[in-house]
Enzyme design. Structure first.
Site, PDB file in Angstrom:
ATOM      1  N   THR A 231     -41.617 -26.225 -29.501  1.00 53.15           N
ATOM      2  CA  THR A 231     -41.050 -26.609 -31.036  1.00 53.15           C
ATOM      3  C   THR A 231     -40.008 -26.312 -31.645  1.00 53.15           C
ATOM      4  O   THR A 231     -39.180 -25.402 -31.198  1.00 53.15           O
ATOM      5  CB  THR A 231     -42.414 -25.614 -31.637  1.00 53.15           C
ATOM      6  OG1 THR A 231     -43.711 -26.184 -31.098  1.00 53.15           O
ATOM      7  CG2 THR A 231     -42.364 -26.244 -33.288  1.00 53.15           C
ATOM      8  N   THR A 282     -42.949 -20.974 -33.733  1.00 56.06           N
ATOM      9  CA  THR A 282     -43.048 -21.696 -32.429  1.00 56.06           C
ATOM     10  C   THR A 282     -43.756 -20.809 -31.447  1.00 56.06           C
ATOM     11  O   THR A 282     -43.708 -19.408 -31.408  1.00 56.06           O
ATOM     12  CB  THR A 282     -41.716 -22.053 -32.058  1.00 56.06           C
ATOM     13  OG1 THR A 282     -42.007 -22.312 -30.474  1.00 56.06           O
ATOM     14  CG2 THR A 282     -40.607 -20.685 -31.918  1.00 56.06           C
TER      15      THR A 282
END
Length: 365
Positions: A231, A282
């Protein structure tokens, strides 16, 4: 007349306060994913490629801030760089689902009005973060998904691409390895541990594999590295004193059933509030959703008076660890203080301050 003068003076003071210039505090922080990122799994050439990409993202976002742009504009500019790079699991570099598709999620939130926008499960929007911003600014909604989100993005003039644009050979090979690993794990579960191991593979199978990574080439390891959460995200503080947070992702390799992670969930993977901080996360999304990680950091600051650093560490290094969650966050507060804690082996991350001072980091040390 005296009373009127005092009223005008008070109004002037309020206007001056709102017009305060935060140019000396502008800050931009980015991440490109957390996970099992070690020097042993990284060639010098690949490390340079990652550092160069992160540096360009910092520069693009910082340029917006220096020119007087908003934190939302800076976040969008920085994330575009990472969405357009095959190195990161977002946009062009998005991983494949079990069905062989690229399904992306993204979210944005700005701290002044606390407006937010998100898209989930999109397959044709070149830059999902821009679609999330369009949802925030040009609709009455917060989240749109799938075909509806794609139709909305097209109507708003965003760049739409054929799904083949997101194909990369390395990500496709990663899917094939994940599927093979899934079969191996299911067979092992049935024969060796009475079915107590991984059930159904999917995202969990991808997360828990890695025993054989030493047999893979350096090129392959760059795109899987055991447990790697790719991410991307950015948080920023602009000259107006406004915060913003944005996150974009391709999700998990081999994910099924339209699975959505924490990135587009406001309060889980993305959150911003001028009174506290802006956060982008993330990691293993399910844990971040259950723990409402991004909002929890803000809440600790607001209700307990904790500093950004202490609040971020409390959530990422203590609460998440206790619950079995792996990953990290980046955050900035209204004074330009930053935090980048993670409980995984590494996290692609970097920041740049108002004086141009910057740092790009990957590993724990």
């Amino acid at each position: 007349m005296k009373k009127l003068s005092l009223t005008l003076l008070g109004a002037f003071c309020c206007i001056s306060a709102f017009a305060q210039d935060f140019s000396d505090k502008i800050t931009l922080v980015i991440h490109g994913g957390a996970g099992t990122i070690t020097r042993a799994n990284m060639s010098p050439e690949r490390e340079k490629a990652y550092r160069d990409a992160l540096n360009i993202a910092l520069e693009k976002g910082y340029e917006v801030l220096k020119q007087g742009g908003t934190s939302v504009q800076a976040v969008e500019a920085a994330i575009h760089v990472m969405e357009d790079s095959p190195l990161f699991n977002a946009g062009k570099g998005a991983v494949f689902t079990h069905e062989g598709k690229n399904e992306m999620d993204a979210a944005i939130m700005e701290g002044k009005t606390m407006k937010a926008g998100a898209v989930a499960g999109v397959t044709t929007i070149k830059n999902p973060i821009s679609a999330a911003i369009a949802v925030m600014d040009q609709s009455v909604h917060v989240m749109m998904a799938g075909k509806g989100a794609e139709q909305f993005a097209k109507e708003k003039g965003l760049e739409i691409v054929d799904p083949s644009y997101f194909y990369t050979e390395a990500r496709y090979k990663a899917l094939q390895r994940a599927k093979e690993q899934e079969k191996t794990e299911l067979d092992h579960d049935a024969k060796d541990d009475g079915g107590k191991g991984i059930k159904g593979g999917g995202a969990e199978g991808e997360l828990k594999k890695g025993a054989k990574t030493g047999q893979r080439s350096a090129e392959e390891l760059i795109f899987t590295e055991g447990k790697k959460f790719g991410t991307v995200g950015c948080v920023a503080l602009d000259r107006f004193g406004n915060l913003a947070a944005g996150t974009s992702t391709g999700g998990m390799t081999n994910k099924r059933y339209g699975r959505i992670g924490d990135a587009p969930i406001i309060g889980a993977g993305t959150y911003a509030n001028n009174a506290t901080c802006a956060v982008s996360a993330t990691g293993h999304g399910e844990y971040f959703i259950r723990s409402v990680v991004a909002h929890d950091i803000s809440a600790l600051m607001e209700y307990k008076g904790m500093s950004l650093n202490n609040a971020a560490n409390e959530v990422v290094m203590k609460k998440l660890v206790e619950r079995g969650g792996e990953g990290g966050i980046i955050a900035v507060d209204r004074d330009g203080n930053i935090a980048m804690p993670f409980n995984s082996e590494g996290m692609y991350r970097g920041y740049i301050k108002s004086d141009g001072r910057r740092e790009i980091l990957i590993y724990k040390d």
